[in-house]
Design an enzyme around this catalytic site. Structure first.
Site, PDB file in Angstrom:
ATOM      1  N   GLY A 194      -5.550  49.324  -1.121  1.00 55.14           N
ATOM      2  CA  GLY A 194      -6.554  48.668  -0.273  1.00 55.14           C
ATOM      3  C   GLY A 194      -6.994  47.291  -0.717  1.00 55.14           C
ATOM      4  O   GLY A 194      -6.941  46.335   0.043  1.00 55.14           O
ATOM      5  N   GLU A 195      -7.466  47.181  -1.940  1.00 51.61           N
ATOM      6  CA  GLU A 195      -8.010  45.896  -2.369  1.00 51.61           C
ATOM      7  C   GLU A 195      -6.959  44.993  -2.994  1.00 51.61           C
ATOM      8  O   GLU A 195      -7.119  43.778  -3.036  1.00 51.61           O
ATOM      9  CB  GLU A 195      -9.112  46.130  -3.416  1.00 51.61           C
ATOM     10  CG  GLU A 195     -10.364  46.751  -2.861  1.00 51.61           C
ATOM     11  CD  GLU A 195     -11.345  47.056  -3.976  1.00 51.61           C
ATOM     12  OE1 GLU A 195     -12.166  46.194  -4.282  1.00 51.61           O
ATOM     13  OE2 GLU A 195     -11.265  48.164  -4.546  1.00 51.61           O
ATOM     14  N   ARG A 215     -10.657  53.765  -3.194  1.00 49.84           N
ATOM     15  CA  ARG A 215     -10.714  55.163  -3.594  1.00 49.84           C
ATOM     16  C   ARG A 215     -10.284  56.138  -2.509  1.00 49.84           C
ATOM     17  O   ARG A 215      -9.970  57.298  -2.785  1.00 49.84           O
ATOM     18  CB  ARG A 215     -12.145  55.522  -3.998  1.00 49.84           C
ATOM     19  CG  ARG A 215     -13.154  55.399  -2.838  1.00 49.84           C
ATOM     20  CD  ARG A 215     -14.550  55.826  -3.259  1.00 49.84           C
ATOM     21  NE  ARG A 215     -14.594  57.220  -3.649  1.00 49.84           N
ATOM     22  CZ  ARG A 215     -14.686  58.235  -2.786  1.00 49.84           C
ATOM     23  NH1 ARG A 215     -14.729  58.009  -1.495  1.00 49.84           N
ATOM     24  NH2 ARG A 215     -14.720  59.470  -3.219  1.00 49.84           N
ATOM     25  N   LYS A 234      -0.798  55.827  -5.244  1.00 47.55           N
ATOM     26  CA  LYS A 234      -1.888  55.072  -5.857  1.00 47.55           C
ATOM     27  C   LYS A 234      -2.505  54.190  -4.760  1.00 47.55           C
ATOM     28  O   LYS A 234      -2.056  54.206  -3.627  1.00 47.55           O
ATOM     29  CB  LYS A 234      -1.363  54.206  -7.003  1.00 47.55           C
ATOM     30  CG  LYS A 234      -0.566  55.013  -8.037  1.00 47.55           C
ATOM     31  CD  LYS A 234      -0.396  54.283  -9.353  1.00 47.55           C
ATOM     32  CE  LYS A 234       0.778  53.343  -9.358  1.00 47.55           C
ATOM     33  NZ  LYS A 234       1.047  52.785 -10.721  1.00 47.55           N
TER      34      LYS A 234
END
Lengths: 786, 290, 161
Positions: free
Chosen positions: A741-742, A543, A738
């Site tokens: 990270g994960e 996020r 967008k």
């Protein structure tokens, strides 16, 4: 849009010089005058037991021991070490069944290594010595490793709140029939030309962030509780600690140190309750806890081990008619974010392909193992392992090209996204597939490896996925940001967003600089101290850039607007006629009509009276902008990974040859940081599918809680990797960005399994896919396609 | 459970070999010898208690590495794995040893871990232990007052973690025989990832006469409580032409020699399945037709 | 417990200190000399976060080295690689190639890379990867670290020639 000056460039990371010199300060590096050392006494005799009698007297008598703490010497309040419960409304939380059942020191040991007492001493050595003298009488209880065992009607209950030791199932009130999805799955299977089903297992993988858990806390002489921690969500921990110890939040400060990696292990609290309890027991003395690496495996949450059943039906032409699935995860000893994983595992399933009918059930059962919680991807790699192998098997059986099938049936812009509540805002997955396939030579290699002989067999596999950019609309999203322009017009951006190493502070600084129009050197992010900054949820759900970045952008736009308003009044033009370059505000097309931003900022603060005119020299007031930002969109990234490998069919060994990942990230704010996320994610995904698993003996004792025996892929194990950034822009993300990270961890899992499938003709349902399993199956079944 | 800190102990730092031997003689088993420390300190953090530790750090003349084409290789008690890796002579004359040293543990550990320490650890998984077991050799033991005896490598490992070293003895040197023109050797191992302890390791040393093997020494690790020789497999190869058929039979015969178990790193079933394959590959590598 | 008087040179400065027999070099650096740039990552010689350089530029695990055995030794840690205010070429290459994420492994990784290049100034990619074994990074997947070491190798060859 004007040309971007900072965004899109791989500038020097703001934190990097201190890190290459080793001067960055992690929690373990904090040293305060008069500091004491805390040791948590853990139960290593049993994985499940009642503490019948605890005798701390011998430990207390050791010279240098300042205090010993048993369960009765600390608050009797219970808590939930995770913070996900704070992000659901009361009503939702009640429906989900969130509970707070953890004690700082327990009298009901629920896993091997559960904490039963604390020792505070002048040194680690003394504390260790004393810990060995703690005498405990236990009543052993049956050890439950599987949901069948703990869910047995006669099993010992972990908590009165969860009958049958079922920590969670999708609640009826939210998901009728305890299932999510749509359509009539049973009817659809009757119409299907091909129905396949299987049961999979995904392992208990550990984050293995390089910084072991370390904490310092001090209840200071102004009656404030200070805690230095490398938690990834300091604001929510701030509230949890204040609640647990009945202190107003104004008397608790969480100092976030440099974070040595998180990957979910630091989502919420780990040992913050214990260290704060110790600090409160010795007011005025700082206390430090440093855990040995071996205890990190036991005390911070891991990925949930899970069983995952899936049944899937197709028409001959490949139309995905229906999917029916059930995931049952092993929760470990405590609830934590118990409602989340069993749900999200299904969300990733419903977000990927255009199934006409879908049903998913998710459950979670307590087990006598160390706790499970967040780990990068949050159920997505698990779903990828299962779904992508099932799709692959169907494609083989229907004689369809697996790449073309995915291209045709993945969800698109406008289709309902993972929560089935908001539509996908953008999707460039086909570009990802095209570009990745070209780089790795998919078509040629796929064909070439279709018919092989000899002991070494190669395979190439593909998997696709999507993830999320923030937690909206599932649970709370919120970031506050204050931007302050200093006397020289440089900007201080106050925001509590965490940098766990992923580079968020650099990317966020770029967003601030770009929005303000300032050079990067003139912008500083002030982060870390829970008192200095307003609310931010912290780093989870990929996020930070998408939500935090947007909040910063809005606050910076406001500050810039205030500056332009003042300039407009000085230059007597409309604000929209103005532009900024090099801290000079000028009328567009008439650069000679200008005013210095520095002058405006300085005179706003040093607001003297001009003796000649008797008027103030400028408009009074330091320019500050504040925003409390909740997104009303979520822009999930899409991505594809290709893996090429070679299986030694005489030994079952897998050699990774090449990995190509392409991610539709909208816009790369800092391309090298984006690549870094993809590459690091790949190392963890490849580990999950090939080597990484925490395992336990029949007593529930951990067998491989060390780097000696828990093996991750090293520099020489990793394949050649290429990261492709697909930047088509998202309509809602900051500068079109967008998340990234994960996502990197997800698709290497499915792609590797599929490459092994092509190489051997065998699908492996039980992760990780070790040489032992491969060789066993090859010897049993031979080397033919099913 | 492991600790971050070491418990108390007295550290003895003898400045000469004689002093070290006197300490051993006086303490009779009450002192633990620390060479590289890469195993011992890990064990001590995990709970192994030692009241007295004697470090060989100051015994500078124990780190020799000398090759003589007539008498062979002498490896001092403090000679590190890194020294072996850097030695062109070890690489040329003792390929099995060099190959085992090159991938032993990690670069940092190779800078401190010693060959002799690896042997005396008595672990069935030691990589250079496998190589030395195949190459053959003797360990020179010293005692106070000038006492010396040699232990044949075949007699060194008594049981898991237990060696034939007497508690007043210090291993001062490892001697490996000189190879002749027909000597061929190789080392191979299986691990979970590249940097790891072995799931299974194998070293072979063959005396070849053309295609025919005059004599062979095979050693395999992680398939018994100690590092073991493979007599059944050796018997197949000795005196035979080393070809695919011989190797297939040798690979089959290995099953009689080994008794693997399930442990942290692998399973008995798997070790049985790959032992023959790895023996075959090691011989092929040694003989240059891999 | 025995105590030992040693002289330890760290980053060019001599320290005359008394160390307890059971203290590792890592503990002495961090706790006694207040130099926290060398990190505890595992304590068992697996992760390499505690790596320091000896005088011959070989790297060792300070977590498995007793401080008392280091009398008279000269060691270099990550913070001591800077010359004046100029970063070591390896450190500069790590910055230029964004080879750092959380940074916890970085001091040890930098030290390890310096030792790798001291031994093998022009390594192949495979040699770099093998040479980096024993230093664990959980963030980067090693790609940018390997790139940085390659770049540092070229930069150092440039300055030498």
């Amino acid at each position: 849009m004007t040309e971007l000056k900072t965004v899109g460039k791989s500038i020097e990371r703001v934190d990097i010089k201190a890190k290459v010199l080793g001067t960055a300060v992690y929690a373990a590096d904090i040293k305060l005058p008069g500091m004491l050392h805390g040791k948590i006494v853990r139960c290593f005799e049993h994985a499940h037991a009642k503490v019948v009698h605890l005798d701390l007297s011998a430990a207390a008598a050791v010279p240098g021991v300042v205090k010993v703490l048993g369960p009765k010497d600390v608050t009797s309040k219970t808590y939930n070490q995770s913070v996900i419960d704070l992000m659901a409304s009361k009503t939702e939380g009640a429906m989900l069944g969130d509970i707070e059942e953890q004690h700082i020191f327990t009298e009901h040991v629920k896993f091997w290594g559960d904490g039963i007492a604390g020792i505070i001493a002048v040194s680690e050595e003394v504390a260790e010595r004393a810990a060995k003298l703690v005498r405990v009488e236990y009543e052993p209880l049956p050890v439950y490793i599987t949901p069948e065992e703990s869910g047995h009607p006669e099993a010992v209950q972990f908590t009165p709140h969860k009958p049958g030791n079922r920590a969670f199932q999708l609640p009826e009130e939210m998901f009728p029939g305890n299932a999510l999805g749509w359509g009539d799955v049973d009817k659809a299977f009757e119409e299907a030309d091909l129905v396949i089903e299987d049961t999979f297992y995904t392992p208990k993988q550990k984050q293995c962030q390089m910084e072991p858990n370390s904490y310092v806390a001090l209840y200071d002489d102004s009656n404030r509780l200070n805690c230095w921690t490398s938690g990834q969500m300091p604001k929510l921990v701030h509230e949890k600690i204040a609640r647990l110890f009945d202190l107003p939040m104004s008397r608790v400060t969480i100092h976030q140190t440099v974070v040595g990696g998180g990957f979910g292990a630091r989502l919420g609290m780990v040992l913050e309750p214990e260290i704060c309890a110790m600090a409160l027991a010795v007011p005025g003395r700082p206390v430090k806890i440093q855990q040995p690496r071996e205890e990190d495996w036991l005390t911070s949450p891991s990925r949930h081990p899970a069983r995952y059943w899936m049944k899937i039906g197709f028409r001959k032409d490949g139309t995905p008619l229906a999917v029916d699935a059930k995931s049952v995860n092993f929760k470990g000893g405590y609830y934590l974010d118990g409602s989340a994983l069993a749900s999200t595992t299904g969300f990733w399933l419903q977000g990927m392909y255009k199934f006409e009918n879908l049903r998913y059930k998710g459950e979670s059962y307590f087990t006598n193992q160390p706790v499970c919680g967040a780990f990068r991807g949050y159920g997505n790699p698990q779903t990828n392992f299962v779904l992508e192998q099932m799709i692959e098997r169907a494609c083989v059986q229907l004689d369809l090209d697996p790449l073309e099938w995915r291209r045709k049936w993945h969800k698109e812009t406008g289709d309902m996204s993972w929560l089935n509540a908001t539509p996908y805002t953008s999707c460039a997955l086909n570009d990802c597939l095209d570009r990745g396939a070209e780089v790795i030579g998919w078509a040629q290699k796929r064909k070439k490896y279709a018919n092989q002989t000899g002991p070494k067999r190669r395979g190439i596999g593909v998997a696709v996925g999507n993830h999320t950019s923030g937690a909206f609309p599932m649970i709370l999203e919120h970031t506050t940001c204050t931007v302050r322009l200093n006397e020289d017009a440089s900007a201080t951006v106050l925001v509590a967003c965490s940098d766990m190493g992923q580079g968020a502070h650099t990317s966020l600084t770029q967003i601030a600089a770009e929005t303000l129009g300032w050079p990067i050197e003139d912008v500083r992010l002030e982060t870390g101290d829970s008192d200095a900054n307003g609310f931010d949820i912290g780093a989870h759900a990929s996020r930070t850039l998408y939500v935090g970045g947007a909040a910063i952008m809005k606050a910076c736009q406001d500050a810039r607007g205030q500056l332009l308003d003042r300039a407009a009044r000085i230059l007597k033009v409309n604000r929209d006629e103005l532009d900024i370059d090099n801290k000079t505000i000028f009328v567009e097309g008439e650069p000679e009509r200008s005013v210095s931003a520095v002058d405006i900022c300085r005179t706003g603060i040093y607001n003297f009276i001009d003796h000649a005119t008797g008027l103030p020299e400028g408009e009074l007031g330091q320019i500050q902008a504040y925003v409390s930002y909740k997104p009303d969109q979520n822009s999930p990234p899409f991505f594809a990974t290709f893996v090429e490998l070679e299986v030694d069919t005489e030994t079952g060994e897998v050699e990774l040859l090449e990995l190509v990942s392409s991610h539709d990230i909208g816009k790369a704010i800092h391309p090298a940081i984006c690549e870094g996320q993809m590459e690091g994610g790949a190392q963890q995904g490849l580990g999950m599918v090939l080597t990484e698993e925490m395992y336990f003996d029949e007593r529930g004792f951990a067998i491989n809680n060390s780097f000696t025996d828990y093996k991750m892929l090293g520099a020489s194990d990793m394949p050649k990797m290429t990261s492709i950034l697909v930047e088509n822009g998202d309509p809602y993300g900051p500068f079109g960005a967008k998340s990234v990270g994960e996502a990197g961890v997800v698709t290497p899992v499915g792609a590797t399994a599929n490459a092994i499938y092509q190489a051997t003709g065998i699908q492996f349902t039980q992760g990780p896919i070790t040489p032992e399993k491969i060789l066993h199956e090859i010897r049993k079944r031979g080397l033919t396609y099913d | 459970m492991s600790s971050r800190v070491l418990t108390d102990f007295d550290l003895l730092l003898p400045g000469s070999l004689e002093e070290a031997l006197e300490i051993l003689d006086r303490e009779r088993g009450a002192v633990t010898v620390l060479s590289g420390g890469t195993d011992l300190l890990v064990m001590m953090k995990a709970g192994f208690e030692a009241d007295k530790v004697m470090s060989l750090a100051l015994l500078g003349d124990l780190n020799r590495l000398e090759f003589d084409s007539a008498t062979g290789l002498r490896i001092g008690a403090r000679t590190t794995l890194a020294q072996l890796v850097d030695s062109p002579e070890v690489r040329q004359h003792y390929p099995a040893l060099w190959q085992s040293a090159r991938i032993f543990a990690t670069p940092q550990l190779r800078n401190t871990a010693t060959v002799v320490g690896n042997l005396l650890r008595g672990s069935p998984a030691g990589d250079c232990s496998a190589a030395v077991a195949a190459l053959g050799g003797t360990l020179v033991m010293a005692t106070a007052g000038g006492g010396r005896r040699e232990i044949d490598i075949d007699d060194l490992w008594v049981s898991y973690g237990v060696t034939a070293r007497a508690d007043n003895e210090l291993a001062v040197e490892l001697r490996l025989p000189a190879p002749d023109s027909g000597t061929a050797s190789a080392f191979k191992r299986l691990t979970r990832v590249n940097e790891d302890l072995a799931k299974l390791n194998v070293a072979v040393c063959l005396q070849m006469d053309g295609d025919t093997c005059k004599s062979a020494r095979f050693a395999m690790g992680c398939v018994a409580p100690t590092m073991i020789r493979l007599p059944a497999a050796e018997a197949i190869v000795q005196g035979a032409k080393v070809d695919d058929e011989t190797l297939a039979r040798a690979a089959e015969a290995v099953q009689q020699d080994i008794s693997p178990i399930d442990d942290k790193r692998s399973t008995a079933e798997y070790r049985r399945s790959v032992a023959g394959v790895y023996l075959k590959r090691a011989v092929q590598q040694a003989c240059g037709f891999a | 417990m025995s105590k030992h008087m040693i002289t330890l040179n760290v980053n060019g400065e001599d320290h005359d200190i008394v160390v307890a027999s059971n203290k590792t070099l890592l503990e002495v650096l961090r706790e006694q000399l207040n130099m926290p740039d060398t990190k505890y990552g595992c304590g068992t010689g697996e992760c390499g976060a505690c790596s320091v350089l000896l005088e011959d530029n070989s790297a060792i695990n300070s977590c498995l080295t007793l401080a008392a055995t280091m009398d008279g030794k000269k060691i270099t840690t990550a913070s001591g690689l800077e010359k004046g205010d100029k970063l070591h070429p390896v450190q500069q290459a790590f910055i230029d190639h964004a080879a750092v994420q959380c940074g916890f492994c970085t001091p040890g990784m930098v030290v390890k890379s310096v030792s790798l290049l001291a031994k093998n100034p022009r390594p192949t990619e495979q040699e770099i990867r093998e040479g980096l074994e024993g230093s664990i990074c959980r963030c980067t997947g090693y790609v940018k670290i390997v790139n940085a070491v390659e770049a540092a190798s070229k930069a150092m060859a440039g300055t030498a020639g």
